[in-house]
Design a protein around this motif. Structure first.
Motif, PDB file in Angstrom:
ATOM      1  N   ILE A 100       0.843  -1.205   0.000  1.00 32.93           N
ATOM      2  CA  ILE A 100       0.000   0.000   0.000  1.00 32.93           C
ATOM      3  C   ILE A 100       0.880   1.258   0.000  1.00 32.93           C
ATOM      4  CG2 ILE A 100      -1.654   1.362   1.342  1.00 32.93           C
ATOM      5  CD1 ILE A 100      -2.954  -0.993   0.049  1.00 32.93           C
ATOM      6  N   ASN A 101       1.954   1.214   0.757  1.00 30.96           N
ATOM      7  CA  ASN A 101       2.835   2.384   0.875  1.00 30.96           C
ATOM      8  C   ASN A 101       3.548   2.737  -0.433  1.00 30.96           C
ATOM      9  OD1 ASN A 101       2.193   2.866   3.543  1.00 30.96           O
ATOM     10  ND2 ASN A 101       3.868   1.605   4.340  1.00 30.96           N
ATOM     11  N   LYS A 102       3.572   1.801  -1.361  1.00 26.90           N
ATOM     12  CA  LYS A 102       4.201   2.068  -2.667  1.00 26.90           C
ATOM     13  C   LYS A 102       3.248   2.788  -3.625  1.00 26.90           C
ATOM     14  CE  LYS A 102       7.279  -1.954  -2.431  1.00 26.90           C
ATOM     15  NZ  LYS A 102       7.603  -3.279  -3.033  1.00 26.90           N
ATOM     16  N   LEU A 103       1.957   2.820  -3.252  1.00 23.36           N
ATOM     17  CA  LEU A 103       0.969   3.476  -4.105  1.00 23.36           C
ATOM     18  C   LEU A 103       1.012   4.990  -3.906  1.00 23.36           C
ATOM     19  CD1 LEU A 103      -2.092   1.116  -3.441  1.00 23.36           C
ATOM     20  CD2 LEU A 103      -0.591   1.092  -5.444  1.00 23.36           C
ATOM     21  N   GLU A 104       0.586   5.710  -4.910  1.00 19.38           N
ATOM     22  CA  GLU A 104       0.535   7.166  -4.811  1.00 19.38           C
ATOM     23  C   GLU A 104      -0.856   7.598  -4.348  1.00 19.38           C
ATOM     24  OE1 GLU A 104       1.764   8.923  -8.448  1.00 19.38           O
ATOM     25  OE2 GLU A 104       3.792   8.086  -8.384  1.00 19.38           O
ATOM     26  N   ASP A 105      -1.182   7.190  -3.144  1.00 17.82           N
ATOM     27  CA  ASP A 105      -2.496   7.507  -2.562  1.00 17.82           C
ATOM     28  C   ASP A 105      -2.286   7.750  -1.068  1.00 17.82           C
ATOM     29  OD1 ASP A 105      -5.090   7.464  -1.451  1.00 17.82           O
ATOM     30  OD2 ASP A 105      -5.842   6.212  -3.087  1.00 17.82           O
ATOM     31  N   GLU A 106      -2.125   9.000  -0.703  1.00 15.50           N
ATOM     32  CA  GLU A 106      -1.777   9.351   0.674  1.00 15.50           C
ATOM     33  C   GLU A 106      -2.882   8.983   1.663  1.00 15.50           C
ATOM     34  OE1 GLU A 106       1.207  10.233   1.674  1.00 15.50           O
ATOM     35  OE2 GLU A 106       1.785  10.000  -0.426  1.00 15.50           O
ATOM     36  N   LYS A 107      -4.144   9.170   1.254  1.00 13.18           N
ATOM     37  CA  LYS A 107      -5.252   8.830   2.155  1.00 13.18           C
ATOM     38  C   LYS A 107      -5.282   7.338   2.446  1.00 13.18           C
ATOM     39  CE  LYS A 107      -8.433  12.629   1.116  1.00 13.18           C
ATOM     40  NZ  LYS A 107      -9.781  12.985   0.604  1.00 13.18           N
ATOM     41  N   LEU A 108      -5.068   6.550   1.398  1.00 13.29           N
ATOM     42  CA  LEU A 108      -5.075   5.103   1.560  1.00 13.29           C
ATOM     43  C   LEU A 108      -3.921   4.649   2.450  1.00 13.29           C
ATOM     44  CD1 LEU A 108      -6.731   2.702   0.729  1.00 13.29           C
ATOM     45  CD2 LEU A 108      -5.299   2.467  -1.312  1.00 13.29           C
ATOM     46  N   LYS A 109      -2.787   5.279   2.316  1.00 12.63           N
ATOM     47  CA  LYS A 109      -1.639   4.960   3.173  1.00 12.63           C
ATOM     48  C   LYS A 109      -1.969   5.215   4.643  1.00 12.63           C
ATOM     49  CE  LYS A 109       1.872   6.073  -0.334  1.00 12.63           C
ATOM     50  NZ  LYS A 109       2.980   6.987  -0.682  1.00 12.63           N
ATOM     51  N   LYS A 110      -2.626   6.342   4.891  1.00 17.70           N
ATOM     52  CA  LYS A 110      -2.978   6.688   6.275  1.00 17.70           C
ATOM     53  C   LYS A 110      -3.995   5.708   6.845  1.00 17.70           C
ATOM     54  CE  LYS A 110      -2.043  11.655   5.856  1.00 17.70           C
ATOM     55  NZ  LYS A 110      -2.627  13.017   5.834  1.00 17.70           N
ATOM     56  N   VAL A 111      -4.944   5.306   6.010  1.00 21.49           N
ATOM     57  CA  VAL A 111      -5.953   4.347   6.464  1.00 21.49           C
ATOM     58  C   VAL A 111      -5.321   2.986   6.736  1.00 21.49           C
ATOM     59  CG1 VAL A 111      -8.013   3.056   5.767  1.00 21.49           C
ATOM     60  CG2 VAL A 111      -7.892   5.518   5.380  1.00 21.49           C
ATOM     61  N   ALA A 112      -4.409   2.562   5.864  1.00 26.59           N
ATOM     62  CA  ALA A 112      -3.713   1.287   6.075  1.00 26.59           C
ATOM     63  C   ALA A 112      -2.926   1.316   7.375  1.00 26.59           C
ATOM     64  CB  ALA A 112      -2.783   0.997   4.898  1.00 26.59           C
ATOM     65  N   LYS A 113      -2.305   2.452   7.665  1.00 28.06           N
ATOM     66  CA  LYS A 113      -1.560   2.596   8.918  1.00 28.06           C
ATOM     67  C   LYS A 113      -2.501   2.517  10.109  1.00 28.06           C
ATOM     68  CE  LYS A 113       1.623   5.726  11.347  1.00 28.06           C
ATOM     69  NZ  LYS A 113       2.342   7.025  11.293  1.00 28.06           N
ATOM     70  N   LEU A 114      -3.670   3.137   9.989  1.00 28.68           N
ATOM     71  CA  LEU A 114      -4.668   3.100  11.057  1.00 28.68           C
ATOM     72  C   LEU A 114      -5.152   1.676  11.294  1.00 28.68           C
ATOM     73  CD1 LEU A 114      -6.754   4.558  12.950  1.00 28.68           C
ATOM     74  CD2 LEU A 114      -8.261   4.641  10.960  1.00 28.68           C
ATOM     75  N   ILE A 115      -5.527   0.980  10.203  1.00 24.76           N
ATOM     76  CA  ILE A 115      -6.023  -0.397  10.319  1.00 24.76           C
ATOM     77  C   ILE A 115      -4.965  -1.304  10.918  1.00 24.76           C
ATOM     78  CG2 ILE A 115      -6.801  -2.417   9.014  1.00 24.76           C
ATOM     79  CD1 ILE A 115      -7.925  -0.479   6.934  1.00 24.76           C
TER      80      ILE A 115
END
Length: 286
Positions: free
Chosen positions: A150-165
């Motif tokens: 996920i962290n390799k994707l260019e989607d900052e919101k998704l990165k933050k959500v993945a970190k939260l989950i």
């Protein structure tokens, strides 16, 4: 906000109330709305939706299915060939319509013995898993390697959500609610849409006192009665006779009380009455 400190905690408005199909305190059936009920320590949540004078309860299975489909469709499209299998991990108490819905979408289904610790143990070998119980206790499991993808994707919101989950512990209903709100916004869906994903079968769930609960022995996943064999024979016959209604019968001895727990599930509420009588007759006479 209902019951924010005045009166007894969660009185007539907690997740147990809403789960049972009762209208939570402060909610009127005269007004279309959506909401969420938490239990006393906020480790469980139940969503609800009032539409045209009816309360529609969204239990653990529909919330979990909603999350699983998000990872399958939305994140799966972004990761393409790097997307690992998604596992739905639950217990025998989950409505079997959920299994039919998710397996048709390619989600891997795993059934465990009752108790959230068993679900967590089963998730250890999964990169992505949704662990859930029908009572609103659920968790999304993401492995370290999946978060790295996920962290390799260019989607900052998704990165933050993945970190939260990734940091959510089983039993954090508030964070799970925030996750649902995020997914709802990304997919442009409503609470009503979550309810309408699929139709659950009718369920009858109860306990019955018998002469000796120790005589009832199930397999490890609790879905098959090993002893007495005649009880499983009865279940098999009833299920075969009611195949057109998708009948399922689940029986296990209680771990804390001197009785057995029974779940009967069918597309026909009327047919369950006779089935209950046959099951109860066997349990009380043998």
């Amino acid at each position: 906000m209902i019951n924010t400190g005045e009166g007894a905690i969660n009185e007539n408005c907690g997740s147990e109330v809403t789960y049972s199909g009762k209208v939570p305190l402060g909610i009127s059936l005269d007004e279309n709305c959506s909401g969420v009920s938490f239990d006393g320590d906020a480790d469980r949540l139940i969503l609800f939706n009032v539409l045209n004078g009816k309360l529609r309860v969204i239990r653990g299975e529909k919330m979990a299915a909603f999350c699983a489909r998000f990872f399958d469709k939305f994140i799966g499209a972004k990761l393409s060939n790097e997307m690992p299998p998604i596992h739905a991990i639950t217990t025998q108490y989950t409505n079997s319509a959920t299994k039919e819905f998710l397996t048709a979408a390619g989600i891997k289904w795993v059934t465990c013995p009752t108790g959230f610790k068993h679900l967590e143990n089963a998730s250890k070998n999964s990169e992505v898993a949704v662990l859930f119980e029908n009572n609103g206790h659920f968790k999304v499991h993401l492995s370290d390697s999946f978060v790295q993808k996920i962290n390799k994707l260019e989607d900052e919101k998704l990165k933050k959500v993945a970190k939260l989950i990734h940091g959510i512990k089983a039993g954090d209903g508030v964070l799970n609610f925030l996750l649902i709100l995020f997914i709802k916004r990304v997919l442009k869906m409503t609470i009503s849409d979550i309810f309408e994903q699929f139709e659950c079968k009718e369920v009858m769930q109860y306990t019955i006192k018998i002469k000796n609960k120790e005589k009832v022995i199930t397999n490890e996943e609790e879905g098959v009665v090993k002893e007495p064999k005649e009880l499983q024979d009865l279940i098999d016959k009833l299920v075969e006779d009611q195949k057109h209604n998708g009948l399922r019968i689940f029986i296990r001895p209680s771990g804390t009380e001197d009785n057995v727990r029974v779940l009967i599930e069918s597309r026909s509420a009327e047919s369950m009455k006779d089935i209950k009588n046959q099951v109860d007759k066997f349990l009380t006479e043998n």
